[in-house]
Design a protein around this motif. Structure first.
Motif, PDB file in Angstrom:
ATOM      1  N   VAL A   1       0.824  -1.214   0.000  1.00 50.40           N
ATOM      2  CA  VAL A   1       0.000   0.000   0.000  1.00 50.40           C
ATOM      3  C   VAL A   1       0.857   1.264   0.000  1.00 50.40           C
ATOM      4  CG1 VAL A   1      -2.060  -1.092   0.968  1.00 50.40           C
ATOM      5  CG2 VAL A   1      -0.445   0.033   2.499  1.00 50.40           C
ATOM      6  N   VAL A   2       2.009   1.209   0.630  1.00 47.75           N
ATOM      7  CA  VAL A   2       2.928   2.349   0.597  1.00 47.75           C
ATOM      8  C   VAL A   2       3.442   2.542  -0.834  1.00 47.75           C
ATOM      9  CG1 VAL A   2       5.211   3.143   1.351  1.00 47.75           C
ATOM     10  CG2 VAL A   2       3.531   2.325   3.036  1.00 47.75           C
ATOM     11  N   ASP A   3       3.828   1.464  -1.487  1.00 48.82           N
ATOM     12  CA  ASP A   3       4.249   1.567  -2.892  1.00 48.82           C
ATOM     13  C   ASP A   3       3.120   2.134  -3.738  1.00 48.82           C
ATOM     14  OD1 ASP A   3       6.782   0.616  -2.432  1.00 48.82           O
ATOM     15  OD2 ASP A   3       6.430  -1.376  -3.290  1.00 48.82           O
ATOM     16  N   TRP A   4       1.897   1.640  -3.534  1.00 44.62           N
ATOM     17  CA  TRP A   4       0.736   2.102  -4.300  1.00 44.62           C
ATOM     18  C   TRP A   4       0.524   3.599  -4.083  1.00 44.62           C
ATOM     19  CZ3 TRP A   4      -2.079  -1.045  -7.572  1.00 44.62           C
ATOM     20  CH2 TRP A   4      -3.207  -0.452  -8.155  1.00 44.62           C
ATOM     21  N   LYS A   5       0.593   4.028  -2.836  1.00 43.43           N
ATOM     22  CA  LYS A   5       0.406   5.439  -2.494  1.00 43.43           C
ATOM     23  C   LYS A   5       1.476   6.301  -3.174  1.00 43.43           C
ATOM     24  CE  LYS A   5      -1.980   8.251   0.298  1.00 43.43           C
ATOM     25  NZ  LYS A   5      -3.339   8.615   0.007  1.00 43.43           N
ATOM     26  N   ASN A   6       2.662   5.732  -3.360  1.00 47.82           N
ATOM     27  CA  ASN A   6       3.768   6.432  -4.015  1.00 47.82           C
ATOM     28  C   ASN A   6       3.740   6.301  -5.538  1.00 47.82           C
ATOM     29  OD1 ASN A   6       5.044   7.549  -1.723  1.00 47.82           O
ATOM     30  ND2 ASN A   6       5.967   5.571  -1.255  1.00 47.82           N
ATOM     31  N   GLY A   7       2.675   5.677  -6.070  1.00 47.72           N
ATOM     32  CA  GLY A   7       2.537   5.569  -7.525  1.00 47.72           C
ATOM     33  C   GLY A   7       3.234   4.386  -8.153  1.00 47.72           C
ATOM     34  N   ARG A   8       3.775   3.491  -7.341  1.00 49.21           N
ATOM     35  CA  ARG A   8       4.449   2.300  -7.879  1.00 49.21           C
ATOM     36  C   ARG A   8       3.463   1.135  -7.908  1.00 49.21           C
ATOM     37  NH1 ARG A   8       8.505   4.530  -4.572  1.00 49.21           N
ATOM     38  NH2 ARG A   8       8.048   3.122  -2.868  1.00 49.21           N
ATOM     39  N   ARG A   9       3.086   0.719  -9.103  1.00 47.97           N
ATOM     40  CA  ARG A   9       2.137  -0.382  -9.273  1.00 47.97           C
ATOM     41  C   ARG A   9       2.907  -1.682  -9.469  1.00 47.97           C
ATOM     42  NH1 ARG A   9      -0.155   3.439  -7.517  1.00 47.97           N
ATOM     43  NH2 ARG A   9      -1.942   4.469  -8.436  1.00 47.97           N
ATOM     44  N   ARG A  10       2.511  -2.677  -8.732  1.00 49.47           N
ATOM     45  CA  ARG A  10       3.144  -4.002  -8.838  1.00 49.47           C
ATOM     46  C   ARG A  10       2.128  -5.054  -8.449  1.00 49.47           C
ATOM     47  NH1 ARG A  10       4.884  -5.759  -3.606  1.00 49.47           N
ATOM     48  NH2 ARG A  10       4.936  -4.107  -2.058  1.00 49.47           N
ATOM     49  N   GLN A  11       2.497  -6.293  -8.631  1.00 52.80           N
ATOM     50  CA  GLN A  11       1.607  -7.388  -8.250  1.00 52.80           C
ATOM     51  C   GLN A  11       1.388  -7.359  -6.744  1.00 52.80           C
ATOM     52  OE1 GLN A  11      -0.063  -9.658 -10.067  1.00 52.80           O
ATOM     53  NE2 GLN A  11       0.641  -8.638 -11.917  1.00 52.80           N
ATOM     54  N   PRO A  12       0.154  -7.590  -6.309  1.00 51.48           N
ATOM     55  CA  PRO A  12      -0.128  -7.579  -4.864  1.00 51.48           C
ATOM     56  C   PRO A  12       0.433  -8.816  -4.177  1.00 51.48           C
ATOM     57  CG  PRO A  12      -2.078  -8.204  -6.093  1.00 51.48           C
ATOM     58  CD  PRO A  12      -1.043  -7.829  -7.114  1.00 51.48           C
ATOM     59  N   PRO A  13       0.595  -8.747  -2.860  1.00 49.10           N
ATOM     60  CA  PRO A  13       1.004  -9.938  -2.103  1.00 49.10           C
ATOM     61  C   PRO A  13      -0.020 -11.058  -2.301  1.00 49.10           C
ATOM     62  CG  PRO A  13       1.013  -7.981  -0.701  1.00 49.10           C
ATOM     63  CD  PRO A  13       0.415  -7.585  -2.005  1.00 49.10           C
ATOM     64  N   ALA A  14       0.405 -12.267  -2.025  1.00 49.60           N
ATOM     65  CA  ALA A  14      -0.378 -13.466  -2.342  1.00 49.60           C
ATOM     66  C   ALA A  14      -1.829 -13.427  -1.866  1.00 49.60           C
ATOM     67  CB  ALA A  14       0.326 -14.693  -1.777  1.00 49.60           C
ATOM     68  N   ARG A  15      -2.092 -13.016  -0.666  1.00 43.49           N
ATOM     69  CA  ARG A  15      -3.463 -13.103  -0.127  1.00 43.49           C
ATOM     70  C   ARG A  15      -4.295 -11.843  -0.340  1.00 43.49           C
ATOM     71  NH1 ARG A  15      -3.197 -14.119   5.641  1.00 43.49           N
ATOM     72  NH2 ARG A  15      -5.392 -14.604   5.473  1.00 43.49           N
ATOM     73  N   LEU A  16      -3.667 -10.786  -0.839  1.00 48.88           N
ATOM     74  CA  LEU A  16      -4.393  -9.533  -1.072  1.00 48.88           C
ATOM     75  C   LEU A  16      -5.097  -9.601  -2.421  1.00 48.88           C
ATOM     76  CD1 LEU A  16      -5.068  -6.593  -0.272  1.00 48.88           C
ATOM     77  CD2 LEU A  16      -2.950  -5.922  -1.428  1.00 48.88           C
ATOM     78  N   ARG A  17      -6.425  -9.395  -2.391  1.00 48.68           N
ATOM     79  CA  ARG A  17      -7.206  -9.375  -3.630  1.00 48.68           C
ATOM     80  C   ARG A  17      -7.575  -7.931  -3.934  1.00 48.68           C
ATOM     81  NH1 ARG A  17     -12.806  -9.433  -4.782  1.00 48.68           N
ATOM     82  NH2 ARG A  17     -13.304  -9.812  -2.601  1.00 48.68           N
ATOM     83  N   LEU A  18      -7.097  -7.452  -5.091  1.00 51.33           N
ATOM     84  CA  LEU A  18      -7.461  -6.101  -5.514  1.00 51.33           C
ATOM     85  C   LEU A  18      -8.861  -6.117  -6.092  1.00 51.33           C
ATOM     86  CD1 LEU A  18      -4.179  -4.862  -7.236  1.00 51.33           C
ATOM     87  CD2 LEU A  18      -4.906  -4.587  -4.866  1.00 51.33           C
ATOM     88  N   PHE A  19      -9.579  -5.035  -5.898  1.00 48.12           N
ATOM     89  CA  PHE A  19     -10.925  -4.949  -6.424  1.00 48.12           C
ATOM     90  C   PHE A  19     -10.956  -4.586  -7.901  1.00 48.12           C
ATOM     91  CE2 PHE A  19     -12.081  -4.129  -1.867  1.00 48.12           C
ATOM     92  CZ  PHE A  19     -12.708  -5.345  -1.692  1.00 48.12           C
ATOM     93  N   GLN A  20      -9.913  -3.892  -8.362  1.00 47.80           N
ATOM     94  CA  GLN A  20      -9.835  -3.557  -9.780  1.00 47.80           C
ATOM     95  C   GLN A  20      -9.216  -4.732 -10.521  1.00 47.80           C
ATOM     96  OE1 GLN A  20      -7.218  -0.696  -8.576  1.00 47.80           O
ATOM     97  NE2 GLN A  20      -8.673   0.943  -8.296  1.00 47.80           N
ATOM     98  N   PRO A  21      -9.629  -4.949 -11.781  1.00 47.04           N
ATOM     99  CA  PRO A  21      -8.997  -6.030 -12.558  1.00 47.04           C
ATOM    100  C   PRO A  21      -7.496  -5.775 -12.709  1.00 47.04           C
ATOM    101  CG  PRO A  21     -10.939  -5.178 -13.673  1.00 47.04           C
ATOM    102  CD  PRO A  21     -10.673  -4.269 -12.511  1.00 47.04           C
ATOM    103  N   ILE A  22      -6.717  -6.833 -12.581  1.00 47.56           N
ATOM    104  CA  ILE A  22      -5.255  -6.726 -12.684  1.00 47.56           C
ATOM    105  C   ILE A  22      -4.855  -6.069 -14.004  1.00 47.56           C
ATOM    106  CG2 ILE A  22      -3.109  -8.054 -12.862  1.00 47.56           C
ATOM    107  CD1 ILE A  22      -4.125  -8.013 -10.053  1.00 47.56           C
TER     108      ILE A  22
END
Length: 138
Positions: free
Chosen positions: A112-133
């Protein structure tokens, strides 16, 4: 960059574990809130929120999440009931099921810190993003 986290969780032990993980990662916790009212009091001080679905005042997590997102917070649901969120993401980034290991909590915080900083990457194994990958990483 250092971020300010709000933990919205009615189980004090779970909230304290998350608080420890956040501080261990070098960020601040502005507060632990057991319900929507307390969470909204802390919201102006926070950048990122971890929100449970079922709180001390009922199943108010999704409604609270929408309010926090509208105020500019990045929200991740942390819940033992991820199935309750189907179709109710409330603008949150994603959901991770409880219980969380120390490593899973650290991985989600880093993500989430990376996301907040604008760095998009694959989420950790158990985290499900609501937006399509595909649209998230395009």
């Amino acid at each position: 960059m250092k971020y300010r986290f709000l933990i919205v969780e009615d189980s004090l032990l779970i909230a304290m574990d998350l608080e420890e993980a956040v501080t261990r990662a070098g960020h601040d916790v502005v507060g632990i809130a057991p319900d929507m009212t307390v969470a909204l009091n802390y919201a102006p001080e926070a950048d990122i929120a971890f929100v449970d679905v079922r709180l001390a005042d009922g199943e108010t997590g999704p409604r609270l999440a929408r309010m926090l997102v509208e105020r500019g917070l990045l929200v991740i649901f942390v819940t033992g009931n991820p199935m309750l969120l189907e179709g109710r993401d409330a603008g949150a980034l994603g959901v991770i099921p409880k219980p969380l290991t120390h490593q899973a909590a650290a991985d989600v915080i880093d993500f989430v810190v990376d996301w907040k900083n604008g760095r998009r990457r694959q989420p950790p194994a158990r985290l499900r993003l609501f937006q399509p990958i595909s649209s998230t990483f395009a």
